[in-house]
Scaffold this active site. Structure first.
Site, PDB file in Angstrom:
ATOM      1  N   ASP A 154       0.859  -1.186   0.000  1.00  0.00           N
ATOM      2  CA  ASP A 154       0.000   0.000   0.000  1.00  0.00           C
ATOM      3  C   ASP A 154       0.894   1.233   0.000  1.00  0.00           C
ATOM      4  O   ASP A 154       2.097   1.153   0.255  1.00  0.00           O
ATOM      5  CB  ASP A 154      -0.883   0.000   1.259  1.00  0.00           C
ATOM      6  N   SER A 155       0.283   2.392  -0.254  1.00  0.00           N
ATOM      7  CA  SER A 155       1.027   3.645  -0.206  1.00  0.00           C
ATOM      8  C   SER A 155       1.497   3.958   1.212  1.00  0.00           C
ATOM      9  O   SER A 155       2.391   4.778   1.393  1.00  0.00           O
ATOM     10  CB  SER A 155       0.133   4.781  -0.705  1.00  0.00           C
ATOM     11  N   CYS A 168      -3.739  -0.952  -2.090  1.00  0.00           N
ATOM     12  CA  CYS A 168      -4.048   0.461  -2.318  1.00  0.00           C
ATOM     13  C   CYS A 168      -5.042   0.593  -3.479  1.00  0.00           C
ATOM     14  O   CYS A 168      -4.777   0.115  -4.587  1.00  0.00           O
ATOM     15  CB  CYS A 168      -2.750   1.192  -2.641  1.00  0.00           C
ATOM     16  N   GLU A 215      -5.792   9.447   9.505  1.00  0.00           N
ATOM     17  CA  GLU A 215      -4.409   9.352   9.976  1.00  0.00           C
ATOM     18  C   GLU A 215      -4.172  10.211  11.220  1.00  0.00           C
ATOM     19  O   GLU A 215      -3.254   9.965  11.990  1.00  0.00           O
ATOM     20  CB  GLU A 215      -3.430   9.684   8.847  1.00  0.00           C
ATOM     21  N   CYS A 221     -11.302   3.062  -0.774  1.00  0.00           N
ATOM     22  CA  CYS A 221     -10.004   3.581  -0.333  1.00  0.00           C
ATOM     23  C   CYS A 221      -9.651   2.820   0.931  1.00  0.00           C
ATOM     24  O   CYS A 221     -10.540   2.506   1.742  1.00  0.00           O
ATOM     25  CB  CYS A 221     -10.113   5.083  -0.051  1.00  0.00           C
ATOM     26  N   HIS A 261      -8.474   3.608   3.671  1.00  0.00           N
ATOM     27  CA  HIS A 261      -8.779   4.212   4.976  1.00  0.00           C
ATOM     28  C   HIS A 261     -10.275   4.211   5.308  1.00  0.00           C
ATOM     29  O   HIS A 261     -10.638   4.371   6.464  1.00  0.00           O
ATOM     30  CB  HIS A 261      -8.284   5.662   5.003  1.00  0.00           C
TER      31      HIS A 261
HETATM   32  N1  DGL Z   1      -4.047   3.833  -0.031  1.00  0.00           N
HETATM   33  C1  DGL Z   1      -4.745   4.882  -0.741  1.00  0.00           C
HETATM   34  C2  DGL Z   1      -5.955   4.300  -1.455  1.00  0.00           C
HETATM   35  O1  DGL Z   1      -6.496   3.283  -1.062  1.00  0.00           O
HETATM   36  C3  DGL Z   1      -5.145   6.010   0.179  1.00  0.00           C
HETATM   37  C4  DGL Z   1      -3.990   6.840   0.685  1.00  0.00           C
HETATM   38  C5  DGL Z   1      -3.229   7.516  -0.432  1.00  0.00           C
HETATM   39  O2  DGL Z   1      -3.732   8.455  -1.046  1.00  0.00           O
HETATM   40  O3  DGL Z   1      -2.130   7.068  -0.691  1.00  0.00           O
HETATM   41  O4  DGL Z   1      -6.388   4.847  -2.427  1.00  0.00           O
END
Ligand code: DGL
Length: 266
Positions: free
Chosen positions: A12-13, A75, A154, A186, A188
């Site tokens: 993931d990011s 992600c 976050e 997403c 989060h």
């Molecule tokens: N992990 C990203 C997503 O699911 C969210 C956080 C980001 O923008 O990197 O799109």
């Protein structure tokens, strides 16, 4: 090492993909897992397609070199923009979160009206819309970017009034439009399920693409005879920067005790 004992790679990011990690772990506790969070370059949701592709390929190559048997792109933004490119560099089969989430939503909707929330990049890519229409061209799909949700999560503010106000600002206009299903598109957003549920009301089913992806991952392993039959899978966390912050937030936001977090800088 037997093939079934090789780890599942999840990337993931940052730490949002830990929602996917948790779903995978719940479903398959005996699996060894390597989780990579690109904490040096988060967020992906505001970046260009080229940037997201190049970051994702780099991570896929790293996890391939570590011998993962399956790669989950946790992600949503990377799944929307980079899945095909990741498949080109990964030695292992690759699963994204878009198709599993779309399938779960298409199965859940009764009135065929689906709302998708995601980062700006995910929504601009139209990936969920395409996946849903492929499953059922008769679906009505609307996609809404909710860029403030990620920083609110976050910050640990999931239960605060301000988050409810932001959620209402983004989503209340859709209340009258009779959507019966919404995709939390997403990493989060599953952490905002309660707030989003309150804003949209009980009639809207919230589909968590993290859980749907975990089921898809298990099916992929079963079909290749790669499920690890042992007990107590081993977990390794890697971050591209600030491992201590990753460790603290994983604990605070998701209740995950990571232990030592390895650092891998690009
Ligand atoms: N992990 C990203 C997503 O699911 C969210 C956080 C980001 O923008 O990197 O799109």
């Amino acid at each position: 090492m037997k093939d079934s004992e090789r780890p599942i790679g999840i990337f993931d990011s940052g730490l949002g993909g830990l929602t996917v990690f948790k779903a995978v772990r719940r479903l398959m506790p005996s699996e060894n897992i390597i989780y990579f969070g690109d904490t040096a370059r988060v967020p992906y949701g505001t970046k260009s397609k080229n940037a997201v592709i190049s970051f994702s390929k780099e991570i896929a190559a790293l996890l391939s070199a570590r011998g993962v048997k399956l790669l989950i792109v946790a992600c949503n933004t990377a799944s929307s923009l980079a899945l095909e490119e990741v498949r080109k560099v990964s030695k292992a089969p690759v699963i994204g979160v878009i198709e599993p989430g779309a399938r779960a939503a298409a199965a859940a909707t009764v009135n065929k009206r689906i709302l998708v929330a995601g980062t700006t990049a995910t929504v601009l890519s139209g990936a969920y819309g395409r996946a849903l229409k492929k499953l059922d061209p008769g679906l009505l799909v609307r996609e809404k970017a909710c860029p403030l949700f990620v920083p609110l999560v976050e910050e640990g503010w999931c239960g605060k009034k301000i988050t409810e106000l932001v959620a209402a600002e983004y989503l209340a206009p859709f209340k009258k439009q009779r959507f019966d299903t919404m995709i939390l598109g997403c990493t989060h957003y599953p952490l905002l399920k309660k707030v989003i549920g309150r804003v949209l009301g009980r009639g809207v089913r919230l589909v968590d693409s993290a859980e749907a992806a975990a089921f898809e991952a298990r099916a992929a392993l079963v079909s290749r005879d790669l499920l690890n039959p042992g007990y107590g899978g081993k977990i390794r966390f890697i971050a591209s920067d600030a491992p201590e912050k990753f460790r603290i937030l994983a604990r605070r936001l998701l209740g995950i005790k990571t232990g030592r977090v390895e650092v891998k800088r690009f």
